[in-house]
Design an enzyme around this catalytic site. Sequence first.
Site: not given
Lengths: 473, 72
Positions: A84, A159, A183
């Site tokens: 990420k 997310s 997330s």
Amino acid sequence: MSIPFQELLEFDVATLSGKLRARDISPVELTEAYLGRIEQTDGALRAYITVTDTLARKAAKKAEAEIAAGKWRGPFHGIPIALKDLVYTKGIRTTGGSKILADFKPDYDATVWARLKRAGAVLLGKLNQHEFAYGITSSNPHWGIVRNPYALDRIPGGSSGGSAAAIVARSAAATIGTDTGGSIRIPAALCGCVGLKPTWSRVSRYGVIPLAYTLDHVGPIARTVRDAAMTLQVIAGADRNDSTSSRERVPDFSAGLDRDISGMRIGVIRELDYGLSDDVAPSFNAALETLRSLGAIVDHVTIPSLPLAAIMNGLITWAEALEIHEDWMRTRPNDYGDDVRRILEIGMMAPATSYIRAQRARARTLAEAIAVLADRDVLVAPASAIVAPKIGTTQILEAREDGVDVVAAILRFTQPFNSTGQPVIAVPTGLSPDGLPVAMQVIGRPFGEPEVIRAAAAYERARGALPPPPEIG
Amino acid sequence: MPLLTGETVKQVMRDLYGYEVSGADADAIAHSAGAMLTLAAALGSIGLAGIEPPFGYPVLLAEAARLAKAAS
């Protein structure tokens, strides 16, 4: 060395690791297969912000030489992974999914990446996400809208949307996500893969762009429970660069993977077992039946303050996120996307008293959770009330004909366990009648990841393979 | 619900943060923040007497030691 690329992409980390060590496949060949897959799929998916192809090829050649020389670093040696874009990578652009950090190149590695790199992992690139991790759609205004591999007109969740989309699209073998309100688990659930949020402090947050210091967790998003356990094994443990990282012993997370769960006591959280859509309820109930069929003793438990734990999470995130973003909000407000700027503005109205009260209240909910876990091994709950909504949807309509906010229909299932810091794994329970993934959460005692992994692995084995998503690209 | 108005929002943002918002945005922020703060008031109902906030001295000490080491 003659396995077709398409077949290489279907192997999980556990299988790849054995084949790499035995030199049945080459890290160079494997990396080329993944880079080709990114090229094929990412125009549609937008899972990546940065593809580090040159560095990946170099790392793969190094891994190949080391393995050939008998210097095997462990199960991640030569495995192509992606991070990420909140995770610092020295000399490699790390945007946090933002315009503000569009050109930022850290001068050190996050601990989580340093550990994976030391284990021999090959970095394919940095993954798209909701801007600064403050949202659950991954509809990123700066780097593109991440799409769900099972339906390109739907969100992947967030997310860590790029992390889950890349796993399901076979454009990374394993990925890292972060979880402040869900997330890791939400995108894993909506995309049909496994997301493991470890106990808070189990994995170092050093070098990971924060959203809320006291709620942020770092963990794996993977194809299988086994892969998630293997990834956690590499990244877990105390870190002198993160004063909040736990010194708790790191167990063998894979030890219980093949054990049965006969006699395991599993509590269904009553406060989260209502208001499910027709897509989700049958799948969750069938999962409970599967757990019973495996010999688990399943009953309902109550954690009365659990619904308020979502409020605690929201209040704490308001305050901590604003403290992190305050300078940029003063100087560059128009460089934020509309939704993230708005929620940071709302945070300006949060009084310090609410923040402190929310922090104190966390102990009450955790105490209640620990009490019900005194005579149960793990708890279970749905991961969301709904399947992945269409991109741009803000409300859904349920049977009772009032509008239900999409964010609330998802976050109320996940946020409480950021407030309590308990370990949670999201594991798919199947596909809805429309072919969209559905998932449940398995929740454990603090530092009880082995029980969570054991229960999820047994369920996953009994469930069998999910039907794959439609071909992309 | 707390009496949070758009005017209050505009003034707090301007005075505390040097941040300007339109009247319509201020009203929307007042609505969202007011709803959340109403829910926040319910936190006291679960019995918080005697509960310490989870900010421990060991973390403060470890952080200071880390910073001191980095500076030396």
